[in-house]
Design an enzyme around this catalytic site. Structure first.
Site, mmCIF file in Angstrom:
data_model
loop_
_atom_site.group_PDB
_atom_site.id
_atom_site.type_symbol
_atom_site.label_atom_id
_atom_site.label_comp_id
_atom_site.label_asym_id
_atom_site.label_seq_id
_atom_site.Cartn_x
_atom_site.Cartn_y
_atom_site.Cartn_z
ATOM 1 N N GLU A 118 42.449 4.090 71.156
ATOM 2 C CA GLU A 118 42.215 5.101 72.174
ATOM 3 C C GLU A 118 43.435 5.330 73.052
ATOM 4 O OE1 GLU A 118 38.896 3.846 74.472
ATOM 5 O OE2 GLU A 118 37.556 3.723 72.746
ATOM 6 N N CYS A 144 37.418 -10.134 78.572
ATOM 7 C CA CYS A 144 37.040 -9.796 79.948
ATOM 8 C C CYS A 144 35.624 -9.231 79.963
ATOM 9 C CB CYS A 144 38.027 -8.799 80.549
ATOM 10 S SG CYS A 144 39.708 -9.456 80.676
ATOM 11 N N SER A 197 50.227 -3.447 81.897
ATOM 12 C CA SER A 197 49.050 -4.128 82.429
ATOM 13 C C SER A 197 48.827 -5.444 81.694
ATOM 14 C CB SER A 197 47.820 -3.232 82.273
ATOM 15 O OG SER A 197 46.638 -3.909 82.666
ATOM 16 N N SER A 201 45.537 -7.431 86.088
ATOM 17 C CA SER A 201 44.083 -7.252 86.178
ATOM 18 C C SER A 201 43.494 -8.491 86.838
ATOM 19 C CB SER A 201 43.494 -7.043 84.779
ATOM 20 O OG SER A 201 44.019 -5.872 84.191
ATOM 21 N N HIS A 255 40.722 -8.799 89.547
ATOM 22 C CA HIS A 255 39.266 -8.628 89.472
ATOM 23 C C HIS A 255 38.436 -9.711 90.145
ATOM 24 C CE1 HIS A 255 40.493 -5.464 86.908
ATOM 25 N NE2 HIS A 255 40.687 -6.197 85.827
ATOM 26 N N ASN A 287 33.587 1.571 85.639
ATOM 27 C CA ASN A 287 32.750 2.431 84.807
ATOM 28 C C ASN A 287 31.607 1.590 84.250
ATOM 29 O OD1 ASN A 287 34.021 5.127 84.650
ATOM 30 N ND2 ASN A 287 35.755 3.978 83.842
ATOM 31 N N CYS A 318 38.362 1.639 78.937
ATOM 32 C CA CYS A 318 38.918 1.043 77.727
ATOM 33 C C CYS A 318 37.833 0.739 76.700
ATOM 34 C CB CYS A 318 39.637 -0.258 78.077
ATOM 35 S SG CYS A 318 41.083 -0.041 79.093
#
Length: 368
Positions: A108, A132, A207, A230, A232, A307, A350
């Site tokens: 993608e 993750c 990233s 990342s 989080h 998301n 993602c």
């Protein structure tokens, strides 16, 4: 759709017995061409055709001697991106692409329009092995690494399809860039080069979920790349759950590597913090995050309202909760932004489109 001739072997620039020139740097092209008896400067000409002009055949390279074009045709190929699916956001500010690979895999990419220019988010792996909790890319695990050319083709494919100039690239799609380090670095060298798209290093974002050895290795390159970590979670207990690589490289090691990166490159580090409703978005989490980051290094926090990922039980926090979290960080002097919601209606997180297409394919096969 155009015929696709990507690299067929992971980590190798060979398609059958022919080399995919997009997997080579300028130095690699020089070795290839001088081995054919050509002058060294011809490599620069080929590089411009391939990486800048997006040539899809050696026949297009009219400033090369005919006999050299014939030799290149016999020894090498130019991979070409194949768009399997495309979704345009309702606001026309983002386009999600699914690119096909010759082994049946798909990756993608996302094209995003901003006030400051156009950016492309690319994948570096088919799938991901980092696990993750909130990421759709990790649901199927890692299939394989992408070659440098397969990464570059995402940018060229989007540029060709949109007709737009690409001003920045973020390596934030499926996969962990530092888990595919060599291919990632080759891609960066080509896309930033004068013979490539000449995108400045400051407009390239790498990233990582926190692979400390990779961060330290990237720092030694002394490139002015933006490092986006990342994060989080503000503590090891929660991060061990959300980002499993934390069990190997806990926050003390990660923060030390990030400080060294900022010092070596002169660039502030971006910390990505996906806000997951009821998981890491409370007041105490914001206060812990302040203690973790404040005064430790030049940094910026990018809050990302997650998301939804139904398979992971991930829910999006309310706007009020996001704003409260942001205000706590700002009150303590941290630089904070909330990522603009691009492409939520096109499965732009993602792995979401790739997985949706795969599930659709499985259903069709079952029905057949």
């Amino acid at each position: 759709m155009v015929e696709n001739s990507f690299c067929k072997k992971e980590g190798s620039p060979v398609v059958g017995d022919r080399i995919n020139v997009k997997d080579l740097t300028l130095a690699g092209l020089e070795r290839l061409l001088t081995g054919m008896g050509a002058e060294r400067y011809r490599a620069g000409q080929v590089a411009i055709w391939v990486f800048q002009k997006g040539a899809e055949s050696f026949r297009e390279m009219t400033n090369l001697p005919a006999n050299l074009r014939e030799k290149l045709d016999a020894a090498a190929v130019i991979s070409r991106p194949e768009i399997l699916a495309k979704k345009v956001s309702s606001k026309k500010d983002a386009v999600k692409y699914l690119f096909g690979l010759p082994d049946g895999q798909a990756v993608e990419s996302v094209f995003m329009k901003h006030a400051y220019g156009n950016s492309v988010c690319v994948s570096t792996q088919a799938g991901c092995r980092m696990g993750c909790r909130f990421c759709a890319s990790a649901l199927g695990g890692l299939t394989r690494n992408l070659s440098p050319g397969e990464i570059y083709d995402q940018v060229l494919g989007i540029r060709r399809d949109t007709g737009e100039r690409i001003s920045s690239v973020v390596l934030m799609g499926s996969g962990e860039p530092l888990d595919n380090y060599d291919a990632t670095l080759t891609f960066i060298k080509n896309v930033t080069a004068p013979y490539g798209l000449h995108i400045g290093c400051r407009h390239i974002t790498v990233s990582t979920c926190g692979l400390v050895p990779g961060i330290r290795r990237l720092a030694r390159e002394k490139l002015a790349l933006t490092l986006a970590v990342s994060l989080h979670a503000p503590n090891d207990r929660l991060r061990d759950i959300l980002v499993p690589v934390n069990r190997k490289y806990p926050l003390t090691e990660l923060m030390a590597a990030c400080r060294d990166y900022a010092q070596e490159t002169g660039r502030r580090v971006t910390f990505e913090y996906a806000l997951l409703a009821g998981v890491n978005d409370r007041k105490e989490h914001a206060e812990e995050l302040v203690r973790l980051l404040k005064g430790k290094m030049p940094c910026h926090v990018n809050l990302i309202p997650a998301n939804p990922v139904p398979e992971r039980g991930v829910k999006t926090p309310s706007r009020l909760q996001v704003e409260l979290f942001k205000k706590i960080l700002e009150r303590h002097g941290l630089a904070v932004t909330v990522r603009r919601g691009l492409g939520a209606d096109i499965d732009a997180a993602c792995g979401q489109l790739r997985r949706k297409i795969a599930v659709m394919g499985e259903r069709l096969n079952t029905r057949g």
